[in-house]
Design a protein around this motif. Structure first.
Motif, PDB file in Angstrom:
ATOM      1  N   ILE A  97       0.840  -1.027   0.053  1.00 25.02           N
ATOM      2  CA  ILE A  97       0.141   0.034   0.001  1.00 25.02           C
ATOM      3  C   ILE A  97       0.868   1.196  -0.262  1.00 25.02           C
ATOM      4  O   ILE A  97       0.555   2.112  -0.703  1.00 25.02           O
ATOM      5  CB  ILE A  97      -0.960   0.041   1.242  1.00 25.02           C
ATOM      6  CG1 ILE A  97      -1.859  -1.141   1.116  1.00 25.02           C
ATOM      7  CG2 ILE A  97      -1.958   1.295   1.340  1.00 25.02           C
ATOM      8  CD1 ILE A  97      -2.706  -1.514   2.411  1.00 25.02           C
ATOM      9  N   VAL A  98       1.903   1.365   0.742  1.00 23.14           N
ATOM     10  CA  VAL A  98       2.766   2.411   0.901  1.00 23.14           C
ATOM     11  C   VAL A  98       3.427   2.514  -0.529  1.00 23.14           C
ATOM     12  O   VAL A  98       3.414   3.713  -0.921  1.00 23.14           O
ATOM     13  CB  VAL A  98       4.013   2.102   1.885  1.00 23.14           C
ATOM     14  CG1 VAL A  98       4.887   3.466   1.711  1.00 23.14           C
ATOM     15  CG2 VAL A  98       3.418   2.032   3.238  1.00 23.14           C
ATOM     16  N   LEU A  99       3.890   1.619  -1.137  1.00 20.81           N
ATOM     17  CA  LEU A  99       4.573   1.627  -2.304  1.00 20.81           C
ATOM     18  C   LEU A  99       3.538   2.208  -3.539  1.00 20.81           C
ATOM     19  O   LEU A  99       4.001   3.177  -4.200  1.00 20.81           O
ATOM     20  CB  LEU A  99       5.076   0.531  -3.117  1.00 20.81           C
ATOM     21  CG  LEU A  99       6.130  -0.434  -2.339  1.00 20.81           C
ATOM     22  CD1 LEU A  99       6.573  -1.653  -2.730  1.00 20.81           C
ATOM     23  CD2 LEU A  99       7.489   0.691  -2.407  1.00 20.81           C
ATOM     24  N   LEU A 293      11.606   0.643   6.342  1.00 20.86           N
ATOM     25  CA  LEU A 293      12.598  -0.226   5.900  1.00 20.86           C
ATOM     26  C   LEU A 293      12.549  -0.839   4.716  1.00 20.86           C
ATOM     27  O   LEU A 293      13.024  -0.870   3.505  1.00 20.86           O
ATOM     28  CB  LEU A 293      13.394  -0.718   7.083  1.00 20.86           C
ATOM     29  CG  LEU A 293      14.487  -1.725   6.715  1.00 20.86           C
ATOM     30  CD1 LEU A 293      15.727  -0.828   5.835  1.00 20.86           C
ATOM     31  CD2 LEU A 293      15.156  -2.339   7.945  1.00 20.86           C
ATOM     32  N   ASN A 294      11.249  -1.705   4.886  1.00 21.30           N
ATOM     33  CA  ASN A 294      10.954  -2.786   3.690  1.00 21.30           C
ATOM     34  C   ASN A 294      10.369  -1.871   2.541  1.00 21.30           C
ATOM     35  O   ASN A 294      10.587  -2.378   1.304  1.00 21.30           O
ATOM     36  CB  ASN A 294       9.754  -3.616   4.371  1.00 21.30           C
ATOM     37  CG  ASN A 294      10.684  -4.764   4.852  1.00 21.30           C
ATOM     38  OD1 ASN A 294      11.083  -5.670   4.660  1.00 21.30           O
ATOM     39  ND2 ASN A 294      10.714  -4.686   6.354  1.00 21.30           N
ATOM     40  N   ALA A 295       9.763  -0.692   2.894  1.00 22.89           N
ATOM     41  CA  ALA A 295       9.018  -0.108   1.619  1.00 22.89           C
ATOM     42  C   ALA A 295      10.181   0.843   0.933  1.00 22.89           C
ATOM     43  O   ALA A 295      10.305   1.000  -0.572  1.00 22.89           O
ATOM     44  CB  ALA A 295       8.092   1.201   2.070  1.00 22.89           C
ATOM     45  N   VAL A 324       0.588   8.664   2.352  1.00 18.36           N
ATOM     46  CA  VAL A 324       0.238   7.029   2.543  1.00 18.36           C
ATOM     47  C   VAL A 324      -1.138   7.041   2.967  1.00 18.36           C
ATOM     48  O   VAL A 324      -2.135   6.387   2.372  1.00 18.36           O
ATOM     49  CB  VAL A 324       1.083   6.204   3.285  1.00 18.36           C
ATOM     50  CG1 VAL A 324       0.609   5.103   3.335  1.00 18.36           C
ATOM     51  CG2 VAL A 324       2.383   6.333   2.792  1.00 18.36           C
ATOM     52  N   HIS A 325      -1.316   8.048   4.015  1.00 17.31           N
ATOM     53  CA  HIS A 325      -2.649   7.819   4.602  1.00 17.31           C
ATOM     54  C   HIS A 325      -3.878   8.237   3.573  1.00 17.31           C
ATOM     55  O   HIS A 325      -5.044   7.570   3.612  1.00 17.31           O
ATOM     56  CB  HIS A 325      -2.850   8.747   5.911  1.00 17.31           C
ATOM     57  CG  HIS A 325      -4.092   8.824   6.664  1.00 17.31           C
ATOM     58  ND1 HIS A 325      -4.706   7.747   7.351  1.00 17.31           N
ATOM     59  CD2 HIS A 325      -5.112   9.961   6.889  1.00 17.31           C
ATOM     60  CE1 HIS A 325      -5.846   7.936   7.643  1.00 17.31           C
ATOM     61  NE2 HIS A 325      -6.154   9.277   7.654  1.00 17.31           N
ATOM     62  N   HIS A 326      -3.540   9.385   2.883  1.00 17.11           N
ATOM     63  CA  HIS A 326      -4.600   9.902   2.085  1.00 17.11           C
ATOM     64  C   HIS A 326      -4.971   8.932   0.921  1.00 17.11           C
ATOM     65  O   HIS A 326      -5.972   8.884   0.563  1.00 17.11           O
ATOM     66  CB  HIS A 326      -4.200  11.234   1.550  1.00 17.11           C
ATOM     67  CG  HIS A 326      -4.209  12.344   2.590  1.00 17.11           C
ATOM     68  ND1 HIS A 326      -5.060  12.422   3.530  1.00 17.11           N
ATOM     69  CD2 HIS A 326      -3.062  13.273   2.743  1.00 17.11           C
ATOM     70  CE1 HIS A 326      -4.591  13.612   4.247  1.00 17.11           C
ATOM     71  NE2 HIS A 326      -3.759  14.220   3.655  1.00 17.11           N
TER      72      HIS A 326
END
Length: 341
Positions: A97-99, A293-295, A324-326
């Protein structure tokens, strides 16, 4: 049907790529009995698979795999092998989701929980993201939202012929590592968590032969099949056809060393709540930083940054300024009214 092959394996012989392909083809057609399949998987687990065997098995699985059609040049997957037994929240799902919020196209391959506290499909349902979509709907989601989830049973229906043998064995088999090698969107950029770092080079060379472009295979020294926030992480990298190995630590990316217990959960609901807290900025530091870190590594394999360190910095900004939240709120709103929701 497998008797001659089993005898060869017991005599410490290995299979050619073509032989491995033919056996997987038979497995996917339901032509191998449960007892023989269980024996076959057990022997392979005992001695380990060769690159040629992994290549043949993967091509055999891919032959029977349903795929999605898309025109994206770069698609990232964060699917790992699973099996670390540490009951962490769904880190790779949060990373996906972050990516996507940072304009990286993501085709997240995954399933429901088997031995973990929460599978990626389970937590995505709590997060309001549909998982049981058709290939056409999944492709549409990838194009319109930048992220799609590829629910493994929908794309690997022939795997039903191996279910009984895998369940009766009750331990990890070759199929655990074949999943991340068989992304239905043909993702050639991946961050793959693996339960045993000794598999790293084998999988990297296999992926290179399959056409992958940039892949990180990672195992925390605490056993985590992710970049760890609590320990060093073993990293095997495939980039431009070259395979290298290194170790990294959270501190070298400007992150504090965290605690494993801060990223562990009991079930999918706890996992979903923790992921939402990360997006909202209210989660504990270890949970937030392990996603960062992973993102950051995901941005690196996706070609958006030149190093994991730069990726970490960009993800920190995206969480801090609520990008990210938006995106997550917009994603939920979009999917709630969609026909595949």
């Amino acid at each position: 049907m497998l008797k001659a092959t089993l005898n060869r394996l017991l005599n410490e012989e290995t299979l050619t790529e073509q032989e491995a392909f033919q056996i997987m083809d038979l497995i996917m057609q339901g032509e191998i009995g449960t007892e023989q399949l269980a024996s076959f998987l057990s022997i392979l687990r005992f001695r380990g698979e060769t690159v040629e065997e992994l290549l043949g098995f993967t091509k055999g699985m891919r032959k029977h795999m349903r795929t999605i059609q898309h025109s994206e040049e770069v698609v990232v997957d964060t699917c790992g092998t699973g099996g670390d037994g540490l009951s962490t929240f769904n880190i790779s799902t949060a990373v996906a989701i972050v990516l996507a919020s940072m304009d990286v196209k993501v085709a997240k391959h995954g399933n429901r929980k088997v031995s973990s506290a929460s599978g990626s499909a389970d937590v995505l349902e709590y997060l309001g993201v549909p998982v049981d979509t058709t290939a056409e709907q999944a492709a549409e989601m990838l194009e319109t939202t930048g992220m799609t989830f590829l629910f493994a049973p929908n794309y690997h229906q022939a795997m039903k012929h191996a279910v009984t043998a895998r369940r009766e064995l009750g331990f990890r088999t070759a199929f655990n590592v074949l999943g991340p090698l068989s992304n239905p969107a043909n993702a050639r950029h991946q961050v793959i968590g693996i339960y045993d770092t000794s598999l790293g080079e084998k999988l990297a060379h296999t992926l290179h032969e399959l056409g992958s472009e940039h892949v990180l295979l990672v195992t925390g020294k605490d056993g985590l099949d992710e970049f760890s926030i609590a320990e060093q992480t073993n990293v095997v990298e495939l980039k431009e056809g070259v395979v290298t190995r290194t170790t990294v630590e959270p501190e070298q990316f400007g992150l504090k060393r965290g605690r494993l217990e801060d990223v562990q959960v009991k079930n999918s609901l706890e996992s979903a709540n923790l992921i939402q807290a990360i997006f909202e900025g209210t989660a504990n530091e270890s949970a937030r930083d392990i996603v960062i870190l992973n993102a950051g590594a995901g941005l690196y394999v996706g070609g958006r940054v030149s190093s994991i360190e730069e990726g970490v910095q960009e993800v920190q900004k995206a969480l801090m300024n609520k990008t990210v939240h938006h995106y997550y709120q917009s994603l939920r709103h979009t999917l709630e009214g969609a026909r595949y929701a």
